[in-house]
Design an enzyme around this catalytic site. Structure first.
Site, PDB file in Angstrom:
ATOM      1  N   LYS A 260       0.868  -1.191   0.000  1.00  0.00           N
ATOM      2  CA  LYS A 260       0.000   0.000   0.000  1.00  0.00           C
ATOM      3  C   LYS A 260       0.896   1.230   0.000  1.00  0.00           C
ATOM      4  O   LYS A 260       1.688   1.433   0.920  1.00  0.00           O
ATOM      5  CB  LYS A 260      -0.900   0.004   1.240  1.00  0.00           C
ATOM      6  CG  LYS A 260      -1.649   1.338   1.463  1.00  0.00           C
ATOM      7  CD  LYS A 260      -2.559   1.316   2.696  1.00  0.00           C
ATOM      8  CE  LYS A 260      -3.128   2.707   3.006  1.00  0.00           C
ATOM      9  NZ  LYS A 260      -3.988   2.729   4.208  1.00  0.00           N
ATOM     10  N   ASP A 265      -2.545  10.319   3.469  1.00  0.00           N
ATOM     11  CA  ASP A 265      -3.943   9.931   3.668  1.00  0.00           C
ATOM     12  C   ASP A 265      -4.658  10.951   4.543  1.00  0.00           C
ATOM     13  O   ASP A 265      -4.586  10.897   5.765  1.00  0.00           O
ATOM     14  CB  ASP A 265      -3.998   8.530   4.314  1.00  0.00           C
ATOM     15  CG  ASP A 265      -5.433   8.069   4.548  1.00  0.00           C
ATOM     16  OD1 ASP A 265      -6.362   8.682   3.989  1.00  0.00           O
ATOM     17  OD2 ASP A 265      -5.612   7.073   5.287  1.00  0.00           O
ATOM     18  N   LYS A 272     -10.046  13.014   8.052  1.00  0.00           N
ATOM     19  CA  LYS A 272      -9.540  12.656   9.380  1.00  0.00           C
ATOM     20  C   LYS A 272      -9.494  13.906  10.257  1.00  0.00           C
ATOM     21  O   LYS A 272      -9.343  15.019   9.749  1.00  0.00           O
ATOM     22  CB  LYS A 272      -8.115  12.111   9.252  1.00  0.00           C
ATOM     23  CG  LYS A 272      -8.002  10.737   8.643  1.00  0.00           C
ATOM     24  CD  LYS A 272      -6.552  10.266   8.625  1.00  0.00           C
ATOM     25  CE  LYS A 272      -6.421   8.888   8.022  1.00  0.00           C
ATOM     26  NZ  LYS A 272      -7.107   7.826   8.786  1.00  0.00           N
ATOM     27  N   ASP A 283       1.758   6.511   5.427  1.00  0.00           N
ATOM     28  CA  ASP A 283       0.752   5.544   4.981  1.00  0.00           C
ATOM     29  C   ASP A 283       1.217   4.807   3.711  1.00  0.00           C
ATOM     30  O   ASP A 283       0.459   4.054   3.119  1.00  0.00           O
ATOM     31  CB  ASP A 283      -0.587   6.260   4.752  1.00  0.00           C
ATOM     32  CG  ASP A 283      -1.775   5.346   4.951  1.00  0.00           C
ATOM     33  OD1 ASP A 283      -1.609   4.264   5.543  1.00  0.00           O
ATOM     34  OD2 ASP A 283      -2.880   5.720   4.502  1.00  0.00           O
ATOM     35  N   ASP A 342     -12.076   7.177   3.745  1.00  0.00           N
ATOM     36  CA  ASP A 342     -10.853   6.964   4.520  1.00  0.00           C
ATOM     37  C   ASP A 342     -10.452   5.482   4.559  1.00  0.00           C
ATOM     38  O   ASP A 342      -9.362   5.155   5.008  1.00  0.00           O
ATOM     39  CB  ASP A 342     -11.060   7.512   5.943  1.00  0.00           C
ATOM     40  CG  ASP A 342      -9.762   7.686   6.710  1.00  0.00           C
ATOM     41  OD1 ASP A 342      -8.683   7.619   6.065  1.00  0.00           O
ATOM     42  OD2 ASP A 342      -9.833   7.898   7.928  1.00  0.00           O
ATOM     43  N   GLU A 344      -9.337   3.735   2.260  1.00  0.00           N
ATOM     44  CA  GLU A 344      -8.843   3.817   0.883  1.00  0.00           C
ATOM     45  C   GLU A 344      -7.794   2.767   0.555  1.00  0.00           C
ATOM     46  O   GLU A 344      -7.610   2.425  -0.610  1.00  0.00           O
ATOM     47  CB  GLU A 344      -8.278   5.226   0.629  1.00  0.00           C
ATOM     48  CG  GLU A 344      -6.828   5.461   1.065  1.00  0.00           C
ATOM     49  CD  GLU A 344      -6.581   5.325   2.557  1.00  0.00           C
ATOM     50  OE1 GLU A 344      -7.544   5.427   3.327  1.00  0.00           O
ATOM     51  OE2 GLU A 344      -5.424   5.095   2.945  1.00  0.00           O
ATOM     52  N   ARG A 346      -7.580  -0.430   1.057  1.00  0.00           N
ATOM     53  CA  ARG A 346      -8.106  -1.649   0.438  1.00  0.00           C
ATOM     54  C   ARG A 346      -8.516  -1.409  -1.004  1.00  0.00           C
ATOM     55  O   ARG A 346      -8.465  -2.314  -1.838  1.00  0.00           O
ATOM     56  CB  ARG A 346      -9.248  -2.213   1.308  1.00  0.00           C
ATOM     57  CG  ARG A 346     -10.433  -1.301   1.430  1.00  0.00           C
ATOM     58  CD  ARG A 346     -11.295  -1.604   2.661  1.00  0.00           C
ATOM     59  NE  ARG A 346     -10.691  -1.086   3.892  1.00  0.00           N
ATOM     60  CZ  ARG A 346     -11.242  -1.198   5.093  1.00  0.00           C
ATOM     61  NH1 ARG A 346     -12.397  -1.823   5.246  1.00  0.00           N
ATOM     62  NH2 ARG A 346     -10.630  -0.701   6.157  1.00  0.00           N
TER      63      ARG A 346
END
Ligand code: BES
Ligand code: MN
Ligand code: ZN
Length: 495
Positions: A260, A265, A272, A283, A342, A344, A346
């Protein structure tokens, strides 16, 4: 820091490290220093209540009778525990103590060492621990006071001839770890999808083949899930594959790692909260680990066939950002209701994993991702969460976790969890209930794994960044995953 294995101590000023085990058992180097200093070693360890505990240090400044600016008595632990991990921890402890001490050179005397691993291994792992612990990310400090600056430039291990070639293998791995840390530590205005790809270009010099897809290619392939995450950002997405084939067989089926790579993010429209949002520059820790692992494997010329794939996007809120409730179509045709923008990671992984399976027909896929805050609630910062569809692969990964010191704890998968991500209007939704959040995230990814493929998902959200220093890293980026993946390949997919 220059690492060397000279036959004897350099006459230049240096700190001298000697080993003592439990019960005051002095190594020959320690005994020699004790004699030369008229018993200073014995007196110091008694005064410090030191009992040879692994990696415990007692420091004697300006010792008499010994050619050293300081003498450090280091605990080697009980004989049986003097393994590779102990020597790495000791190397790390020595560097942590001396890095900004004013010393420029340290000499560790391993003369006469006899333990559970060969002396060359002990020396090499000691140096490896030192090298890993010495890494810092200082590049943006412009006003550091002299006393805050690292001074250590040379790490010598004496009394063990012939450790160089053993150490060279470990140095390749350390280079991978440091590469990962540097990527992870960089802020998101410096590392974004395009610059991440640019940073990886020199992997070609190691013999790695790079493939990079831009947005038009990904669009043509139907990667609506990955591109949906990226559409609120002015930074275009990238998908990058790094292939290393050291088997000499062009037909060998590869192991695929997928990382990933969300370079920042914000959460997107499901924004967030501000506190701690700066953490989301890391991230991309999964993608960073995959790059570092590929570097390590190629640099040590691993006899394996491995492909690393990273999905690189920035998750931003914007007039063009995707909305909660949007339905996107992934590369394999499944429709996804995006309940929470959020969740995201996956969405990025499902297209990256599908593409990797189509492209490389792997038998084994391992994805690494800073996927959920929930895994940190479950496991804290001690274990990465491991979700696997095959018991044999689970056992291999657990063992690699133990040998590398990057531990994994197996988490459950199952149909009852899978049901929780059925969507009323699409094939799947991108979040389940709050409870079991790491597990439903894994179930989401599992829906994109082809039948027959052995797959593991490693949720490393708690592992890539450390609030305080560990044995082998300073606070900040840990490089988690590189040593784990390197060990996994070495133990199961070489030769
Ligand atoms: N990148 C985060 C997960 C994360 C959180 C990593 C904290 C490291 C530290 C991920 O994209 C995310 O936002 N996950 C959400 C999922 C939720 C919306 C279902 C989370 O964990 O809160
Ligand atoms: Mn998120
Ligand atoms: Zn994320």
């Amino acid at each position: 820091m220059i690492i060397a294995f000279p036959p004897a101590a350099d006459p230049a000023p240096h700190a001298l490290v000697v080993l003592v085990g439990p019960g005051g058992a002095m190594s020959s180097g320690a005994a020699a220093a004790d004699t030369a200093s008229d018993g200073q070693v014995a007196r110091a360890i008694a005064a410090a209540r030191f009992d040879g505990e692994a990696a415990a240090l007692v420091e004697i400044l300006a010792p008499t009778g010994v050619n050293a600016t300081r003498l450090i008595v280091a605990g080697s632990g009980p004989g049986q525990s003097a393994d590779a991990a102990m020597f790495e921890k000791l190397g790390g402890a020595i560097v942590a103590r001396l890095q900004t001490s004013g010393e420029t050179r340290v000499t560790v005397d391993l003369t006469g060492f006899a333990g559970s691993l060969p002396a060359e291994g002990a020396a090499a792992h000691l140096a490896h621990g030192a090298e890993l612990r010495n890494w810092r990310f200082d590049k943006y400090h412009t006003t550091m006071k002299p006393k805050q600056k690292p001074t250590l430039t040379n790490f010598d291990v004496i009394g063990v001839p012939g450790a160089e070639s053993y150490h060279a293998q470990l140095a390749a791995i350390a280079a991978g770890v440091m590469r990962t840390r540097a990527l992870v530590a960089e802020p998101a205005n410096i590392i974004y999808p395009e610059s991440f790809v640019a940073e990886a270009q020199d992997l070609r010099d190691l013999g790695i083949e790079l493939t990079v897809l831009g947005e038009p290619e990904m669009k043509a392939l139907g990667m609506g899930a990955l591109l949906g995450v990226s559409q609120g950002s002015v930074r275009p997405a990238r998908l990058m594959a790094m292939r290393w084939n050291g088997t000499g067989n062009a037909d060998a089926k590869p192991v695929v790692f997928v990382g990933k790579g969300v370079t920042f993010d914000t959460g997107g429209i499901s924004l967030k909260p501000p506190a701690g949002m700066e953490d989301m520059k890391w991230d991309m820790g999964g993608a960073g680990a995959v790059v570092g692992a590929m570097h390590a494997l190629a640099a040590r010329k691993s006899k394996s066939h491995v492909v690393g794939v990273v999905g690189l996007v920035e998750n931003m809120p914007d007039g063009n950002a995707q909305r909660p409730g949007d339905v996107v179509t992934s590369m394999n045709g499944q429709t996804i209701e995006v309940i929470n923008t959020d969740a995201e990671g996956r969405l990025v992984l499902c297209d990256a994993i599908w593409w990797a399976q189509e492209q490389y027909e792997p038998e084994v896929v391992i994805d690494l991702a800073t996927l959920t805050g929930a895994i940190i609630i479950s496991l804290g910062h001690e274990y990465g969460g491991m979700f696997v569809n095959d018991d044999g692969l689970a056992a291999q990964l657990e063992k690699a976790g133990k040998t590398s010191g990057e531990h994994l704890w197996r988490m459950p998968l199952g149909d009852a969890y899978d049901k929780l991500i059925d969507s009323p209007i699409a094939d799947i939704k991108n979040v389940g209930p709050r409870e079991g959040g790491s597990i439903t995230a894994a179930q989401f990814i599992k829906r994109f794994v082809k039948p027959g493929v052995k797959w593991a998902h490693l949720d490393i959200a708690g592992m890539v960044w450390a609030a305080k220093a560990g044995n082998l890293y300073d606070k900040g980026a840990t490089g988690f995953g590189v040593r784990l993946l390197d060990r996994f390949i070495a133990e199961n997919h070489e030769g």
